[in-house]
Write an enzyme that holds these catalytic residues in place. Structure first.
Site, PDB file in Angstrom:
ATOM      1  N   CYS A 407     -21.279 -21.722  -1.866  1.00 34.95           N
ATOM      2  CA  CYS A 407     -20.390 -20.874  -1.049  1.00 34.95           C
ATOM      3  C   CYS A 407     -21.112 -19.592  -0.666  1.00 34.95           C
ATOM      4  O   CYS A 407     -20.504 -18.520  -0.580  1.00 34.95           O
ATOM      5  CB  CYS A 407     -19.111 -20.489  -1.798  1.00 34.95           C
ATOM      6  N   LYS A 410     -20.769 -16.075  -2.737  1.00 31.08           N
ATOM      7  CA  LYS A 410     -19.766 -15.079  -2.333  1.00 31.08           C
ATOM      8  C   LYS A 410     -19.256 -14.273  -3.530  1.00 31.08           C
ATOM      9  O   LYS A 410     -19.150 -14.817  -4.630  1.00 31.08           O
ATOM     10  CB  LYS A 410     -18.571 -15.818  -1.740  1.00 31.08           C
TER      11      LYS A 410
END
Ligand SMILES: Cc1cc2nc3c(=O)[nH]c(=O)nc-3n(C[C@H](O)[C@H](O)[C@H](O)COP(=O)(O)OP(=O)(O)OC[C@H]3O[C@@H](n4cnc5c(N)ncnc54)[C@H](O)[C@@H]3O)c2cc1C
Length: 769
Positions: A407, A410
């Site tokens: 991701c 993040k």
């Protein structure tokens, strides 16, 4: 630098005598969990023991000051230049003038004192106050520059304690050499010079004062000071051209805003552990404290010095959970008072040694002290060594390895939301989907008749202050838009925050974003979205969209032979940052470079991008010659480069001596310091252009990559003087003509001195890659 895992924030306020020791010692053997930030109102801190010597002309200013920027870099400590104005203890925030507050887990204060008794009528207007000590030398130098009478000067020093006595000797030495009729008068309301010293020392000093022609006026109760006289309750007024007011240390007014228990004089009350009596997370040391058990500790640097190791140990113990140590002031100390002429008087247990050897002794002690805080003498930085080792091993710590890198690594959504809520982003009705109505992407309505101009830039941490990183990265990105004549409209931020505890990451993110939003607000642009990740160091990328009237696009093409080349800002940031990474750049040079990077190109574009400049670009990563080469290439006519000089090709002549260079950059370049990008910048230009002339260090500065650099414009030669004046009037003090556009296709001539390039051979030699 690779980030060691941090979970507690220690903020040190003031680079006083105790804190320089804390910085150094914690870097060498402090708890790794501690992230340390030093906040100081200046890049350097004066050592009081040597300052009278500097005033006497026995030391240079540089020899008497610790470079806090370099020392911080060496110690792996973040340096924030700013004046602390207050505390919010409930929220654990340090308030700093003109910038967002800093959060702390542990706080330590060492901000010194101000001159006591300066409230008599006329003192602040007509006398130089001797504290804060950091401003004293500069104030005397300024006075001297403006004092035009070379025949006679009357100097009064008020206060006959150790500082006043040394200052009287220093003034005698400084001005006596230059002005034949120099009168120095030492004034005190008391009946004795050096009342705290034994009779033997007083006598030795009185004799020294007398032999150097320094008048002493005791029992003088001063009532007021005018521009020409000191008026006393009794006796004749003392005429003066210069007054130094050395009446001892009083509490800094800023302490009233600290919300910490004070004694009646305003000094912060601390326990023997140097903790505030009403907050164990706040420590204080030096002139600013009062210890109930030791109410008579003098306001002298030697006490702050002895508090340094206790403070260091206790700050470490508060982090690791060990026992705290108690500070016991020394019963007495060796005092060595210089007489400004290569001699000194000592005071130790009733003895008063004097003579040249005492001065040599004092000089040796003081220089040895200063060497302890000079990164050039300290050897390799332990923090940098650890970072290098970690990078070489490439073994992430346990927590690192377990961090999810998917991701886009993040950061937590909560952290984002909290921070974004705090930011002061003014509403923009054209932003249909932005941060106040988040969606998958931002939606912005473009006003009729405008085209968009887009740009993106990204930086790894080069300053360790996240707030400054945010501001500079934004200005750098906006600079591309200004160079096109566009108005910044919206922005996206791509921020990497070093992995640490949630609180520390929150603080970094908040500071970066405050910097970005502050600059965007200033230029009337709106932050509409972004992306945030964890990493080993801070990285800030800003993508900006600007608006432009299609008919008014300013491009880098269009320069004409004969045009004057104008540069609006000084070069040298790449060289300075290369030096800073090795803790070699002087703090004052870094201060100047930061100020230059924080100057927006908006007003310069206002002067140049309205058709005034035939060609316009900003000077950034490719360096001055790289961007000039781009301008020249874009300015060639279609059939340029096929034959003679007059075939539509363009070249340039640069006057090396005219190029504005940031303070400290030329010296760093002379020493061979270069940005790592330097070779690539050279290669890129030299593959297509012959660069004639430009010996070192000029060559390095010409290819030096710039961060948030100035604008380069080709302007009609007849208009150049007016344009430079206009740029200066809107704040670009370094703006100047640095050369001209020529017809020599493929050639950039660099005149090291005016006129030199005219003597270059017809077949140009290239500068070495
Ligand atoms: C002329 C003169 C000569 C002296 N000679 C001697 C001597 O020989 N021996 C001796 O023992 N003592 C001497 N003293 C006294 C000595 O200067 C002080 O006692 C000593 O400097 C106190 O040290 P400190 O650590 O408390 O603070 P300082 O050394 O004053 O350092 C305080 C630091 O905090 C910074 N600062 C201040 N306010 C803020 C703020 N709001 N935000 C951020 N930063 C801030 C300042 O810029 C400074 O760097 C002398 C004093 C004078 C005036």
């Amino acid at each position: 630098m690779r980030n060691e895992k941090k979970s507690k924030e220690l903020v040190l306020v003031g680079g006083g005598h105790a804190h320089v020791q804390v910085l150094k010692s914690l870097a060498m053997k402090g708890p790794r969990a501690l992230r340390i930030t030093l906040v100081s109102d200046g890049p350097t801190a004066y050592y009081s023991g040597m300052l009278p010597g500097a005033l006497a002309g026995l030391y240079t200013a540089g020899e008497t000051e610790a470079d806090l920027v370099r020392l911080s870099r060496w110690a792996g400590v973040r340096f924030v230049q700013g004046r602390v104005t207050g505390l919010d203890r409930a929220a654990r925030l340090v308030q700093i003038e003109g910038r967002p507050p800093l959060r702390y887990d542990l706080l330590s204060l060492d901000i010194g004192s101000v001159t006591r008794g300066a409230d008599l009528p006329g003192v602040r207007e007509h006398a130089i106050l001797t504290r804060p000590i950091g401003l004293l030398l500069e104030k005397v130098e300024t006075f001297e520059r403006n004092f035009t009478n070379r025949d006679a000067i009357r100097i009064a020093v008020v206060g006959a304690g150790a500082a006043g006595v040394e200052l009287a000797f220093a003034m005698r030495a400084r001005f006596g050499k230059k002005i034949a009729d120099t009168t120095v008068t030492l004034i005190d309301r008391g009946e004795q010079v050096l009342p705290d010293q034994p009779a033997s020392v007083r006598k030795a000093i009185e004799r020294a004062l007398d032999s150097r022609g320094i008048a002493v006026r005791l029992g003088a109760v001063i009532e007021r000071v005018t521009a020409t006289e000191i008026e006393c309750a009794a006796g004749a007024p003392v005429p003066h051209d210069l007054i130094l007011w050395a009446t001892g240390g009083g509490a800094q007014p800023a302490q009233n805003a600290f919300d910490l228990a004070q004694d009646p004089r305003g000094f912060i009350r601390v326990k023997k552990t140097l903790q505030s009596i009403d907050d164990d997370t706040v420590f204080a040391a030096g002139d600013m404290i009062h210890i109930d058990e030791h109410p008579d500790v003098p306001k002298a640097g030697v006490y702050a010095v002895r508090q340094g190791p206790i403070l260091t140990a206790n700050l470490a113990a508060m982090t690791t959970g060990g026992p705290l140590r108690a500070y016991e002031p020394q019963a007495g100390f060796l005092a060595l008072l210089m007489t400004g002429d290569g001699s000194a008087v000592g005071s130790y247990k009733g003895f008063a040694p004097r003579g040249r050897w005492v001065w040599k002794w004092k000089d040796w002690i003081d220089r040895k002290w200063m060497q302890k805080f000079d990164p050039a003498k300290l050897g390799p930085s332990p923090v940098m060594m650890r970072a290098k080792e970690a990078a070489a091993e490439e073994t992430p710590g346990e927590d690192d390895a377990m961090r999810c890198a998917g991701c886009g690594s993040k950061v937590s959504g909560l952290l984002l939301e909290d921070t974004l809520r705090e930011l002061a982003i003014p509403p923009n009705p054209r932003v249909l989907r932005g941060l106040d109505s988040p969606d998958d992407a931002a939606v912005v309505r473009i006003p009729a008749g405008f085209a968009t101009v887009q740009t993106v830039d990204s930086f790894r941490a080069f300053v360790d202050d996240p707030y400054l990183m945010g501001r500079i990265a934004t200005l750098h990105a906006a600079s591309d838009l200004f160079a096109m004549g566009a108005k910044p409209d919206t922005a996206l931020a791509n921020v990497t925050i070093p992995f640490a505890s949630d609180e520390l990451m929150r603080q970094d993110f908040r500071l970066v974003m405050s910097g970005i939003v502050e600059e965007l607000n200033r230029m009337g642009a709106t932050l509409v979205g972004g992306h945030t990740t964890e990493g080993s160091e801070i990285t800030v990328g800003v993508s900006m969209t600007g608006l432009i009237d299609e008919a008014r696009v300013a491009t880098k093409g269009g320069a004409r032979p004969g045009d004057a080349l104008i540069l609006t800002g000084a070069v040298g940031t790449g060289v300075l940052w290369a030096a800073d990474m090795r803790a070699e750049a002087p703090g004052r040079a870094i201060e100047g470079a930061i100020a230059s990077m924080l100057q927006s190109n908006e007003a310069a574009a206002g002067v140049l991008a309205d058709g005034t400049a035939h060609a316009l670009t900003d000077v950034t990563g490719f360096g001055l010659l790289g961007h000039l080469a781009e301008m020249l290439e874009a300015s060639r006519s279609a059939d340029a480069g096929r034959g003679t000089d007059a075939d539509g090709g363009v070249g340039a002549r640069i006057i090396g001596a005219a190029i504005p260079v940031l303070e400290g950059a030329r010296m760093a370049a002379l020493r061979g310091t270069k940005s790592t990008i330097d070779p690539a910048n050279r290669e890129r230009v030299l593959a297509r252009w012959s660069v004639v002339g430009g010996t070192e260090p000029l060559g390095t500065l010409l290819f030096d990559p710039q961060t948030s650099g100035g604008l380069l414009a080709a302007v009609d030669e007849s208009d150049a003087a007016r344009v430079v004046e206009k740029l200066k009037s809107v704040g670009y003090e370094s703006a100047c003509v640095i050369g001209s556009i020529t017809k020599r296709e493929g050639v950039i001539e660099v005149e090291s001195q005016k006129g030199a390039a005219r003597n270059q051979p017809a077949t140009p030699a290239r500068v070495p890659a």
